[in-house]
Structure formats: structure tokens, C-alpha cells
Design a protein around this motif. Structure first.
Motif, short mmCIF file in Angstrom:
data_model
loop_
_atom_site.label_atom_id
_atom_site.label_comp_id
_atom_site.label_asym_id
_atom_site.label_seq_id
_atom_site.Cartn_x
_atom_site.Cartn_y
_atom_site.Cartn_z
N LEU A 423 0.63 -0.90 0.09
CA LEU A 423 -0.18 -0.01 0.07
C LEU A 423 0.65 1.45 0.18
CD1 LEU A 423 -2.89 1.22 0.57
CD2 LEU A 423 -2.52 0.54 2.74
N PHE A 424 0.25 2.52 -0.78
CA PHE A 424 1.32 3.53 -0.76
C PHE A 424 0.04 4.71 -1.33
CE2 PHE A 424 3.65 0.45 -3.61
CZ PHE A 424 4.63 0.46 -3.20
N THR A 425 0.80 5.49 -0.07
CA THR A 425 -0.94 5.98 0.41
C THR A 425 0.01 8.06 -0.33
OG1 THR A 425 -0.50 5.96 1.50
CG2 THR A 425 -2.07 8.28 1.97
N LEU A 426 -0.42 7.97 -1.68
CA LEU A 426 0.28 9.20 -2.25
C LEU A 426 0.05 10.81 -1.47
CD1 LEU A 426 -1.89 9.60 -5.47
CD2 LEU A 426 0.51 8.46 -4.82
N SER A 427 1.31 11.85 -1.21
CA SER A 427 1.64 12.51 -0.10
C SER A 427 0.58 13.73 -0.85
CB SER A 427 3.13 13.19 -0.22
OG SER A 427 4.11 11.74 -0.18
N LEU A 428 0.56 14.10 -1.72
CA LEU A 428 0.01 15.42 -2.55
C LEU A 428 -1.67 15.17 -1.58
CD1 LEU A 428 0.21 17.43 -4.22
CD2 LEU A 428 -1.25 16.26 -6.05
N ASN A 429 -2.70 13.90 -1.90
CA ASN A 429 -4.39 13.79 -1.84
C ASN A 429 -4.25 13.04 -0.70
OD1 ASN A 429 -3.41 12.05 -3.52
ND2 ASN A 429 -4.55 12.81 -5.00
N LYS A 489 3.59 15.04 -6.69
CA LYS A 489 2.51 13.55 -7.56
C LYS A 489 3.07 13.08 -7.04
CE LYS A 489 1.11 14.36 -11.86
NZ LYS A 489 1.78 14.55 -12.70
N PHE A 490 4.32 12.44 -7.88
CA PHE A 490 5.11 11.39 -7.78
C PHE A 490 5.60 10.80 -6.45
CE2 PHE A 490 5.62 13.44 -11.77
CZ PHE A 490 4.76 12.58 -12.65
N LEU A 491 5.10 11.32 -5.58
CA LEU A 491 6.12 11.11 -3.70
C LEU A 491 4.54 10.22 -2.90
CD1 LEU A 491 8.27 13.52 -3.16
CD2 LEU A 491 8.30 11.20 -4.19
N ALA A 492 4.93 9.08 -2.28
CA ALA A 492 4.17 8.96 -2.09
C ALA A 492 4.40 7.90 0.00
CB ALA A 492 3.47 7.21 -2.65
N ILE A 493 3.83 7.11 0.73
CA ILE A 493 4.56 6.93 1.64
C ILE A 493 3.76 5.48 1.66
CG2 ILE A 493 4.24 6.96 4.48
CD1 ILE A 493 5.80 8.85 2.80
N ASP A 494 5.41 5.04 1.90
CA ASP A 494 4.81 2.69 2.28
C ASP A 494 3.97 2.54 3.58
OD1 ASP A 494 6.88 2.91 3.74
OD2 ASP A 494 7.80 1.22 2.54
N LYS A 495 4.42 1.44 3.59
CA LYS A 495 3.51 0.53 5.39
C LYS A 495 3.86 1.26 6.33
CE LYS A 495 -0.57 -1.45 6.68
NZ LYS A 495 0.02 -2.64 7.81
N ALA A 496 4.98 1.47 6.18
CA ALA A 496 6.08 1.52 7.12
C ALA A 496 6.26 2.77 7.48
CB ALA A 496 7.25 0.75 6.87
N GLY A 497 6.13 3.73 6.26
CA GLY A 497 6.19 5.27 6.39
C GLY A 497 6.94 5.64 6.15
N GLN A 498 8.11 4.84 5.14
CA GLN A 498 9.38 5.32 4.39
C GLN A 498 8.70 5.83 3.08
OE1 GLN A 498 12.85 2.73 4.68
NE2 GLN A 498 11.58 1.42 3.96
N LEU A 499 9.19 7.09 2.51
CA LEU A 499 9.09 7.36 1.42
C LEU A 499 9.61 7.03 0.60
CD1 LEU A 499 8.37 11.01 0.58
CD2 LEU A 499 10.68 11.07 -0.13
#
Ligand code: G4P
Length: 527
Positions: A423-429, A489-499
Motif C-alpha cells: 500500500l502506498f499513500t500519495l503525499s499530494l492527496n 505528485k509522484f511521492l508516496a508513503i509506504d506502510k512502514a512510513g518510508q518515502l
């Protein structure tokens, strides 16, 4: 007693491209160990071709894979633990994780097909980790490639250095038997009695006059020539090189006909390693240490949707694991007790009081564990080596039933802990993106969210080429801040909180790497 138990354990995995004969070989090993009475008892866990959207098939597969997750049996006073690895490429990540829990592997190759794609990928992972490997060339009863050509292919395509420990006498229609280089005797193949242990006729050595009569003078002459060539070309077997991952012995046989399997097993228990030292972030852990330590390499959700109970599979690294003793869940810094740890024997599980290094125990879990978690007698130990790789497929996941948002989030959370996908959570939205190794997992997730969590989801395509874990050479560096601003726009956080940087193409990844030379891009989550 404790040391004796450790020395007895042989914990390994069998890897192959689908259809090379992994299930058949597993079954024959179990027959030799007396763990099952007849062939056909171990169900193949492969998903049948064309069944990719058949949910019953997925459920069937999940059921079988619990039953065959670990197959333990005793053979000649050794305890053999076979860890099952899914052959289907959509589940490759499961296999990679299981490989963190094995002490050695057997690679099965089809004599006619030679080295195939999935074998290459899996062997590469084993090679990187220096896992001792034995190669079994299967289906000798069929016409296939020449033994020397095959060994060349194995060396070239898999980057291995091989030496045969058995050698075939003929092949396909002319397959007559096997010369055992390890024990220096001959076993002749007889096709009947496939179910049970070989009824092969044995000859002590090549000078036995009856041998020439049995296989024919021409075949005997050819065998002698080939063995001379083997001696001239291949290095002598050296156990240390094998254990260091620098030399891979090769065996020939036919799993279906039960031929060459006993030679493999007998040699395997002699040469394969007992549990090995394992690296943790803090230090190396030796299996003979008295204090218990272990790690979770697999989580399996219960098949019963009314019970949100899961089975976490723990590889014991050191000490003994005892029923009802409190152990430290390192990530949660919490003590947990287990009243019914499961051990796995061929097709049944049973509750065990004590388990030793090399063993796998299945612990009932209500959501405490995730893959890679460490469990210890009290020490802060974090085992290394369960990285995530970049997924191949990415999709937005949307909630299709607003009343069930909580259930959806919980379901996604738990399925990710199980390692079904990333799972990745997009930083933007803050939108959620699911990344998987194969397209099949999207169906699995949707089906399981609905049936186990009562939640509905829909997907939306997203164009991502690769996920890279990023870090700055120096966190305060202005280039990193600039990178994060421009590429938000291309950045996200994984489940462990890593960029994570979700590159939309190989080209844009390359350009970004060039533009921000002080940003480090990693292709696995552990660096
Ligand atoms: P896998 O787990 O690696 O995917 O392979 P599996 O053991 O299921 O074997 C794949 C097919 O190859 C099976 O046939 C199996 O019977 C056959 N096989 C395995 N070992 C040998 C061998 O030594 N010689 C020959 N000739 N065939 C072998 P299938 O028709 O796909 O399945 P089934 O109907 O026999 O189960």
C-alpha cells in the motif's frame, strides 16, 4: 540434547518453474519419509491455467497452501522441514519471503525445458543470499537435453558453478538408471512400482561384470567415457563450497517414477546445512544460543470468514519456543503468550509444547503480527532480510460502499500485513494506491475484502513504472527539499512510513536520478 536437536534439522524449500515437478518431488520425499502412504496425497497448490478470475480456485488455492505451507517428517533420524513456495509468478513475492526462512534449497529443472524464466528469478535471489543450492534435473524418463549441455545451461543462465553427484545412464526411451558419483554405485531403473520406494537393482561399481550384461556393453562404455569427462571438467564436490553458495551439486532422476529421489534425499541429509546463523540489525544470532528468537515470514488468514483469526508462521532462529511462555513482540514492545502453537507434519497440524531452531511454528494471531516481525525471549532483535520489491502493477483503490469505510481500511491494513500486496499513500492527496506483483492479486483483494471484511472496493488505473524507496544523502540538503517539492505528485508513503517515488516511466526515473544526484533511489525497501 538441545544441540542434537538443532543438528538434526534440515529446513529447505523446493523452487522451480511451474510444471517442472516440484509437487511430485515433494510428494516422493514424503513417501520416503513415511509421512504419506501413497502418491497423490499432496495437492498441487498451483492455480490451474485459465482460472485467474475463478474465485473458488483462489479459495481452493488458499486452503491448499495452508495445508502444504510446511511439510515436516523424519528420515534417518533427521527432521526435515520442507517449506512450500508457490510456483505461480503472481505469488513470487510470497516465495521470496519464504526463502528468508530456509537454510537451503533444491532447484527442480525439467530435462526437456531446461532453465526457465521463473527458475532464473528465484535462483538469483538465492544466489544473492548465498543460500546453498542443490539442482535436481527431473523427467529423465522423457527425451530431453544432453546432460552436459544442461549443466552448461545451468551454469550460464543461472550463474552457478555445478558438479554432478549422480549421472544418468541414457535418457528418455533409453534411460536405464543412474550412476551415483557420491556413493560410487549404480542403480538401474525399473518402471513398475511407481508408488513405492524404488525397487532398483544396485551394482556396487562399474567393474561388476553383471552390469555390462544388464545395460549392454555400449551403454557401459559410454557411461565410462562420460564419467571420465565429468571428472576432467567438473570440480570435485566440496561441502564447504556448497555451504558457502559457491558450488551446486546436480542430481538426475524422475520424480514421477521415483527414480534418483532416494539418492538425492540420502545425500541431502548428509550435506545440507542444519539451521544457520541469522543476521539481525543488532547482531548475528547463532541457533545454539539458549534464548529464543524467531521471525514471521508468512501470515495466512483463516479460511473461516466468521473468525478473523490468522496463522503467523514463525521460523525459530535460536533457543527453544515453548507453549504458554511469554515472548517479546519486538515491534510492539509487548509480551505475548501462545497456548496453542501449531507444528506441521505432512498433512496435519498439531499443538506442540516445544520447538527447536529450524522448526516452523504457526501461531494464532488476531492482528498483532506483520511479515518480518521478530519475537524473542526479551532481547531487542530485529531480523533483516524481508525486503519488499517494487510491485509491477499499480491501481488506485476506492471505497465502493461509503457505509463501510472502517471495514475497508481495516481489511486493507490486514491484507497488507499478510503481504498480499503493498500500500502506498500519495503525499499530494492521501489517495491509496495498491501495488502488486501480479494482476491476480487485485481480484484476490477485492474478493477477500468483500467476504472477510464486508467491504467493497473498486480500482482505477494508475500509470506507474516502478516504485523506488528514496532517501537523502543528507536530510537537510536543499536538493532533497527541492526534489520533494518538484516531484510531490509522484511521492508516496509506504506502510512502514518510508518515502517512495512512483516513477511513471523508465525515462522519467532516469532523468530524475540524473537531476538529483544526491538523492538515493533503492529498488527494495531494505537498504
Ligand atoms: P510443479 O509442482 O513444479 O508445478 O509440477 P508437478 O509436480 O505438478 O508436475 C507437473 C507435471 O509433470 C505433472 O503432470 C507431473 O505428473 C509431471 N511429472 C513430474 N515429474 C515427472 C517425471 O519425472 N517424469 C514425467 N514424465 N513427468 C513428470 P500433469 O499431467 O501436469 O499433472 P498430473 O495430472 O500428472 O498431476
Amino acid at each position: 540434547m538441545f544441540l542434537e536437536e538443532i543438528k538434526k534439522r534440515r529446513t529447505f524449500g523446493i523452487i522451480s518453474h511451474p510444471d517442472a515437478g516440484k509437487t511430485t518431488l515433494t510428494e516422493k520425499l514424503l513417501l520416503f519419509g513415511g509421512a504419506i502412504q501413497e502418491a497423490g496425497a499432496v495437492k498441487s497448490n498451483k492455480i490451474k491455467k485459465g482460472a485467474t478470475s475463478d474465485f473458488m480456485e483462489i479459495e481452493r488455492q488458499r486452503g491448499i497452501s495452508v495445508a502444504t505451507s510446511v511439510l515436516a517428517f523424519y528420515y534417518k533420524n533427521k527432521k526435515i522441514n520442507i517449506l512450500d513456495t508457490p510456483g505461480h509468478k503472481d505469488f513470487a513475492e510470497d516465495t521470496f519471503r519464504t526463502l528468508t526462512a530456509v537454510d537451503s534449497v533444491i532447484v527442480v529443472i525439467d530435462v526437456a525445458k531446461g532453465v526457465e524464466e521463473q527458475t532464473e528469478k528465484l535462483v538469483e535471489v538465492c544466489r544473492m543470499r548465498q543460500i546453498p543450492m542443490i539442482v535436481f534435473i527431473n523427467k529423465l524418463d522423457r527425451e530431453g537435453k544432453d546432460a552436459f549441455d544442461l549443466m552448461d545451461e545451468v551454469e550460464q543462465k543461472l550463474g552457478l558453478r555445478v558438479t554432478p553427484l549422480t549421472f544418468p545412464i541414457g535418457m528418455g526411451y533409453d534411460f536405464q538408471g543412474i550412476y551415483n558419483i557420491w556413493t560410487k554405485n549404480v542403480q538401474l531403473f525399473q518402471e513398475e512400482d511407481k508408488q513405492h520406494k524404488g525397487t532398483a537393482v544396485a551394482y556396487d561399481d562399474l567393474t561388476d561384470p553383471a552390469l555390462g550384461q544388464a545395460i549392454g556393453q555400449n551403454a557401459l562404455d559410454q557411461l565410462k567415457e562420460e564419467l571420465e569427462l565429468v571428472e576432467g571438467v567438473y570440480p570435485e564436490f566440496d561441502q564447504k563450497d556448497y555451504l558457502d553458495g559457491k558450488l551446486q551439486p546436480v542430481f538426475f532422476g524422475s520424480a514421477l517414477n521415483n527414480f534418483g529421489v532416494q539418492e538425492l534425499l540420502d545425500c541431502f541429509i548428509d550435506i545440507a546445512p542444519a539451521p544457520l546463523v541469522k543476521k539481525a540489525e543488532e547482531r548475528e544470532i547463532d541457533p545454539t544460543e539458549k534464548s529464543f528468537s524467531g521471525f514471521v515470514f508468512k501470515i495466512h488468514a483463516n479460511m473461516d470468514p466468521n473468525h478473523r483469526d490468522r496463522l503467523a508462521f514463525i521460523k525459530i532462529v535460536s533457543g527453544t519456543f515453548e507453549r504458554n511462555k511469554p515472548y517479546l513482540h519486538v515491534r510492539h514492545n509487548k509480551k505475548l503468550k501462545f497456548s496453542s502453537p501449531n507444528a506441521f507434519f505432512a498433512e496435519k497440524k498439531e499443538i506442540v509444547d516445544i520447538s527447536y531452531p529450524g522448526d516452523i511454528v504457526g501461531l494464532h494471531d488476531t492482528g498483532n503480527f506483520k511479515i518480518g516481525d521478530s519475537l524473542t525471549a526479551g532481547e531487542q532483535i530485529n531480523f533483516k532480510g524481508i525486503p519488499s520489491f517494487s510491485p509491477e502493477h499499480f491501481r488506485y483503490i476506492n471505497n465502493a460502499d461509503p457505509m463501510k469505510a472502517k471495514q475497508l481500511n481495516k481489511g486493507i491494513d490486514q491484507l497488507m500485513d499478510e503481504g498480499v500486496a503493498q500500500l502506498f499513500t500519495l503525499s499530494l492527496n492521501n489517495r491509496k494506491v495498491i501495488g502488486t506483483v501480479g494482476a491476480l492479486q487485485f481480484d484476490v483483494i477485492q474478493y477477500r475484502l468483500e467476504h472477510e471484511y464486508g467491504a467493497k472496493c473498486s480500482y482505477e488505473n494508475l500509470n506507474v513504472h516502478k516504485a523506488c524507496w528514496v532517501e537523502a544523502e543528507d536530510e537537510n540538503n536543499s536538493e532533497f527539499a527541492e526534489f520533494k517539492r518538484v516531484k510531490q505528485k509522484f511521492l508516496a508513503i509506504d506502510k512502514a512510513g518510508q518515502l517512495v517515488f512512483l516513477a511513471d516511466s523508465a525515462f522519467s526515473l532516469q532523468m530524475t536520478q540524473q537531476k538529483y544526484p544526491s538523492v538515493r533511489f533503492h529498488f527494495t525497501s531494505e537498504f
